[in-house]
Design an enzyme around this catalytic site. Structure first.
Site, PDB file in Angstrom:
ATOM      1  N   ARG A 117      39.750  42.302  37.986  1.00 47.75           N
ATOM      2  CA  ARG A 117      39.556  41.942  39.385  1.00 47.75           C
ATOM      3  C   ARG A 117      40.747  42.489  40.168  1.00 47.75           C
ATOM      4  NH1 ARG A 117      38.293  37.407  36.222  1.00 47.75           N
ATOM      5  NH2 ARG A 117      36.149  36.629  36.468  1.00 47.75           N
ATOM      6  N   LYS A 176      40.757  34.148  36.725  1.00 47.12           N
ATOM      7  CA  LYS A 176      39.862  33.196  37.374  1.00 47.12           C
ATOM      8  C   LYS A 176      39.679  31.986  36.472  1.00 47.12           C
ATOM      9  CE  LYS A 176      35.474  33.034  39.867  1.00 47.12           C
ATOM     10  NZ  LYS A 176      34.279  33.814  40.269  1.00 47.12           N
ATOM     11  N   HIS A 179      35.517  45.397  43.655  1.00 46.29           N
ATOM     12  CA  HIS A 179      34.712  44.731  42.634  1.00 46.29           C
ATOM     13  C   HIS A 179      33.629  45.658  42.087  1.00 46.29           C
ATOM     14  CE1 HIS A 179      34.968  40.806  40.845  1.00 46.29           C
ATOM     15  NE2 HIS A 179      33.663  40.671  40.809  1.00 46.29           N
ATOM     16  N   ARG A 190      34.849  47.075  38.904  1.00 50.52           N
ATOM     17  CA  ARG A 190      34.708  46.129  37.789  1.00 50.52           C
ATOM     18  C   ARG A 190      33.245  46.066  37.323  1.00 50.52           C
ATOM     19  NH1 ARG A 190      36.517  41.118  35.381  1.00 50.52           N
ATOM     20  NH2 ARG A 190      35.032  39.418  35.703  1.00 50.52           N
ATOM     21  N   HIS A 218      34.203  36.208  31.635  1.00 52.62           N
ATOM     22  CA  HIS A 218      33.145  35.342  32.136  1.00 52.62           C
ATOM     23  C   HIS A 218      33.048  34.074  31.298  1.00 52.62           C
ATOM     24  CE1 HIS A 218      30.802  38.867  34.189  1.00 52.62           C
ATOM     25  NE2 HIS A 218      31.779  38.396  34.936  1.00 52.62           N
ATOM     26  N   TYR A 226      24.262  42.287  34.623  1.00 50.11           N
ATOM     27  CA  TYR A 226      24.431  43.735  34.547  1.00 50.11           C
ATOM     28  C   TYR A 226      23.298  44.405  33.775  1.00 50.11           C
ATOM     29  CZ  TYR A 226      29.080  42.610  36.215  1.00 50.11           C
ATOM     30  OH  TYR A 226      30.123  42.139  36.969  1.00 50.11           O
TER      31      TYR A 226
END
Length: 321
Positions: free
Chosen positions: A140, A165, A270, A273, A296, A305
């Site tokens: 990120r 995150k 982003h 990424r 994640h 994705y």
């Protein structure tokens, strides 16, 4: 003369509580914004005299009249819940059913490898390296900006993301093509550190209470930013420190590079990424591995994705062909 000190104001209490609980400065600013907004919405009434019905009305206003995104409405709710639970320490009461901002299902914009290379060719210096790491390591933009010298392991070709995150650490790929540029950044960090030591010892910002536990940690090479700000700044605790480069500067440079590359669709940091994830999946990388590299929490987040890969996913082709 009254010797009793006045009790701290509400917003000072909010900030103090956030810092005790080690929330990031970014979250502090966001929560303070929504708490002030909530108070102003109800005519500058003190939150201690309000409850669930007032919160319900505020959230309805955000969704119905201001048309905020679902994530924005949830952010406001989280800030208010924090206020009542941790600062006022009083029950919020029943909020009831309120209008939820719709969360549209949108597929992420991704670029082909050739398009990413075109974007990178429009960048130079630190901006080029940060964009390359967002694509080559799946970082990120905030994670790229916050890299320190000790996060790089050249021998193992591993890059460590600390306090990503959700305040989680993870490791990801260190692209070999970035190693020379990173070594140059480390050499520049050493030179900058030497100059700062000669001119007053301005340390870098450190996480949590590390500067109290290890007072000289901010003056060691290991803790230096790979991408420092151009000048020192004041932090909320009254110290002058050297912070990392601001994310907005990187975002602006990448957006300009994408426009200059004449891409068929707009993109952002982003997007790089997203492109990292789709490139790995299209080459047969296990989705659980991609999930770990991206950091994640759930594999369902990573599965988005698979919907943008089309015929390239796992070699699947249309039966018509």
């Amino acid at each position: 003369m009254d010797t009793h000190s006045k009790p701290p104001k509400l917003m000072d209490r909010v900030k103090a509580t956030l810092r005790v609980k080690r929330y990031s400065l970014r979250t502090e600013k966001t929560y303070c914004y929504w708490i002030r907004f909530f108070i102003r919405f109800h005519g500058i009434r003190h939150p201690a005299g309000m409850g669930g019905s007032e919160v319900h009305a505020f959230l309805e206003h955000l969704a119905v009249e201001r048309h905020v995104a679902a994530a924005t409405q949830n952010q406001a709710l989280n800030a208010i819940v924090f206020l009542y639970r941790h600062v006022l320490e009083q029950p919020l009461g029943d909020i009831g059913e309120f209008s939820r901002a719709k969360r549209p299902r949108r597929l992420p914009v991704v670029l082909s490898h050739e398009e990413v290379i075109r974007v990178l060719s429009q960048l130079s210096g630190p901006m080029h390296l940060m964009a390359a790491l967002m694509y080559g390591a799946g970082l990120r933009v905030t994670e790229a900006c916050r890299l320190r010298v000790w996060d790089i392991e050249f021998e193992r070709q591993v890059l460590t993301v600390r306090s990503g995150k959700g305040d989680k650490d993870r490791t990801t790929l260190l692209p070999p093509s970035c190693m020379v540029s990173i070594q140059q950044r480390i050499a520049e960090a050493q030179n900058l550190l030497n100059r700062r030591l000669e001119n007053g010892q301005v340390p870098v910002t450190l996480p949590h209470a590390l500067d109290r536990k290890y007072p000289n940690a901010g003056l060691s090479l290991a803790w230096q930013w790979l991408f420092p700000s151009s000048k020192p700044c004041f932090v909320p605790f009254g110290k002058v420190v050297l912070h990392h480069i601001h994310t907005s500067a990187v975002q602006k440079s990448v957006r300009q590079a994408m426009r200059a590359a004449n891409l068929p669709r707009p993109g952002s940091c982003h997007t790089l990424r997203h492109s990292f994830a789709t490139q790995l999946l299209s080459r047969g990388t296990d989705i659980r591995t991609v999930q770990e590299l991206l950091g994640h929490k759930s594999v369902e987040t990573t599965q988005i994705y698979t919907h943008v890969l089309g015929s390239g996913f796992a070699g699947v082709r249309s039966p018509l062909e």
